[in-house]
Design a protein around this motif. Structure first.
Motif, short mmCIF file in Angstrom:
data_model
loop_
_atom_site.label_atom_id
_atom_site.label_comp_id
_atom_site.label_asym_id
_atom_site.label_seq_id
_atom_site.Cartn_x
_atom_site.Cartn_y
_atom_site.Cartn_z
N MET A 244 0.82 -1.19 0.00
CA MET A 244 0.00 0.00 0.00
C MET A 244 0.87 1.26 0.00
SD MET A 244 -3.34 0.90 2.18
CE MET A 244 -4.30 0.02 0.97
N PHE A 245 1.90 1.29 0.84
CA PHE A 245 2.83 2.42 0.84
C PHE A 245 4.04 2.06 0.00
CE2 PHE A 245 1.08 2.63 5.30
CZ PHE A 245 0.23 3.70 5.08
N SER A 246 4.67 3.08 -0.58
CA SER A 246 5.93 2.85 -1.29
C SER A 246 7.00 2.48 -0.27
CB SER A 246 6.34 4.11 -2.05
OG SER A 246 6.73 5.13 -1.13
N LYS A 247 8.08 1.91 -0.75
CA LYS A 247 9.20 1.57 0.14
C LYS A 247 9.75 2.84 0.80
CE LYS A 247 11.42 -2.09 1.39
NZ LYS A 247 10.74 -2.99 2.33
N SER A 248 9.81 3.92 0.04
CA SER A 248 10.28 5.20 0.60
C SER A 248 9.40 5.64 1.75
CB SER A 248 10.27 6.30 -0.47
OG SER A 248 11.18 6.03 -1.48
N CYS A 249 8.10 5.48 1.59
CA CYS A 249 7.15 5.89 2.62
C CYS A 249 7.28 5.00 3.86
CB CYS A 249 5.74 5.85 2.07
SG CYS A 249 4.52 6.62 3.15
N GLU A 250 7.47 3.71 3.66
CA GLU A 250 7.67 2.80 4.80
C GLU A 250 8.90 3.22 5.60
OE1 GLU A 250 7.95 -1.17 3.26
OE2 GLU A 250 5.87 -1.17 2.56
N TYR A 251 9.99 3.52 4.89
CA TYR A 251 11.20 3.97 5.57
C TYR A 251 10.98 5.31 6.26
CZ TYR A 251 14.08 0.35 3.29
OH TYR A 251 14.64 -0.84 2.88
N ALA A 252 10.24 6.20 5.62
CA ALA A 252 9.97 7.52 6.21
C ALA A 252 9.18 7.37 7.51
CB ALA A 252 9.21 8.39 5.22
N ILE A 253 8.18 6.52 7.51
CA ILE A 253 7.38 6.30 8.72
C ILE A 253 8.25 5.76 9.84
CG2 ILE A 253 5.51 4.92 9.74
CD1 ILE A 253 4.09 5.14 6.96
N LYS A 254 9.06 4.76 9.52
CA LYS A 254 9.96 4.20 10.53
C LYS A 254 10.93 5.26 11.05
CE LYS A 254 10.06 -0.47 8.59
NZ LYS A 254 10.96 -1.48 7.97
N ALA A 255 11.47 6.06 10.12
CA ALA A 255 12.45 7.08 10.50
C ALA A 255 11.84 8.12 11.43
CB ALA A 255 13.02 7.77 9.25
N VAL A 256 10.64 8.61 11.11
CA VAL A 256 10.06 9.65 11.97
C VAL A 256 9.67 9.09 13.33
CG1 VAL A 256 9.31 11.16 10.09
CG2 VAL A 256 7.72 9.49 11.00
N ILE A 257 9.29 7.84 13.39
CA ILE A 257 8.99 7.24 14.70
C ILE A 257 10.27 7.16 15.53
CG2 ILE A 257 8.21 5.15 15.90
CD1 ILE A 257 6.36 4.65 13.44
N PHE A 258 11.35 6.71 14.90
CA PHE A 258 12.64 6.62 15.59
C PHE A 258 13.12 8.00 16.04
CE2 PHE A 258 17.38 6.35 15.35
CZ PHE A 258 17.56 5.50 16.44
N ILE A 259 12.99 8.99 15.16
CA ILE A 259 13.40 10.35 15.49
C ILE A 259 12.53 10.90 16.62
CG2 ILE A 259 13.58 12.72 14.64
CD1 ILE A 259 14.23 11.41 11.84
N ALA A 260 11.23 10.68 16.54
CA ALA A 260 10.32 11.15 17.60
C ALA A 260 10.66 10.52 18.94
CB ALA A 260 8.87 10.84 17.23
N ASN A 261 10.95 9.23 18.94
CA ASN A 261 11.32 8.54 20.18
C ASN A 261 12.57 9.17 20.79
OD1 ASN A 261 11.18 6.31 22.13
ND2 ASN A 261 13.03 5.60 21.10
N ASN A 262 13.57 9.42 19.96
CA ASN A 262 14.80 10.03 20.46
C ASN A 262 14.57 11.48 20.87
OD1 ASN A 262 17.43 8.33 20.23
ND2 ASN A 262 16.09 7.67 18.57
N SER A 263 13.71 12.18 20.17
CA SER A 263 13.41 13.56 20.53
C SER A 263 12.74 13.64 21.90
CB SER A 263 12.51 14.20 19.47
OG SER A 263 13.20 14.30 18.24
N LEU A 264 11.89 12.67 22.21
CA LEU A 264 11.26 12.62 23.53
C LEU A 264 12.30 12.42 24.64
CD1 LEU A 264 8.07 10.51 22.75
CD2 LEU A 264 8.15 12.94 23.37
#
Length: 145
Positions: free
Chosen positions: A1-21
């Protein structure tokens, strides 16, 4: 459903958000490693997310990517998906037909329309904070073991 780029983007922002917290900035090499993405590909995705204002970056020794804590609960998954894949996921045909619409529907049109609407609703109501908290607590993960 999502492109590979979008899958990586979702994972990346979750990881970044976790570290930002945790008041940490993360470099693209660490992000690529955590989400199992090629470094050059990750760098391009991060550049796009940064240009869209979803993530921010600081150069230098203590630099890296981050999301301001006050924005983590305001950014939703729909914003991330839209920034990478555009409207495609929200209005594409389930059979990949280019001219499928209400007037000239494919056999899956009505059923797939319901799925797309449910997906849009889920993406619009799911914040990065919610997903980062699952990662932080250990209830969820970003890469296969």
């Amino acid at each position: 459903m999502f492109s590979k780029s979008c899958e990586y983007a979702i994972k990346a922002v979750i990881f970044i958000a976790n570290n930002s917290l945790l008041n940490r900035k993360v470099g693209f090499v660490d992000i690529a490693k955590e989400i199992d993405s090629p470094e050059a590909f990750t760098a391009k995705i991060l550049q796009k997310l940064s240009k869209e204002g979803i993530i921010q970056s600081v150069r230098g020794v203590n630099g890296g990517f981050y999301i301001p804590i006050k924005l983590i609960n305001k950014i939703n998954l729909a914003q991330v998906v839209y920034s990478i894949d555009g409207e495609k996921v929200f209005n594409s045909c389930g059979l990949g037909m280019k001219r499928c619409n209400e007037i000239h529907p494919c056999p899956l049109h009505q059923k797939f329309k319901t799925i797309r609407n449910d997906l849009r609703q889920m993406l619009e109501t799911t914040s990065l904070e919610e997903l980062a908290m699952g990662l932080k607590s250990g209830e969820t993960f970003l890469k296969n073991i």
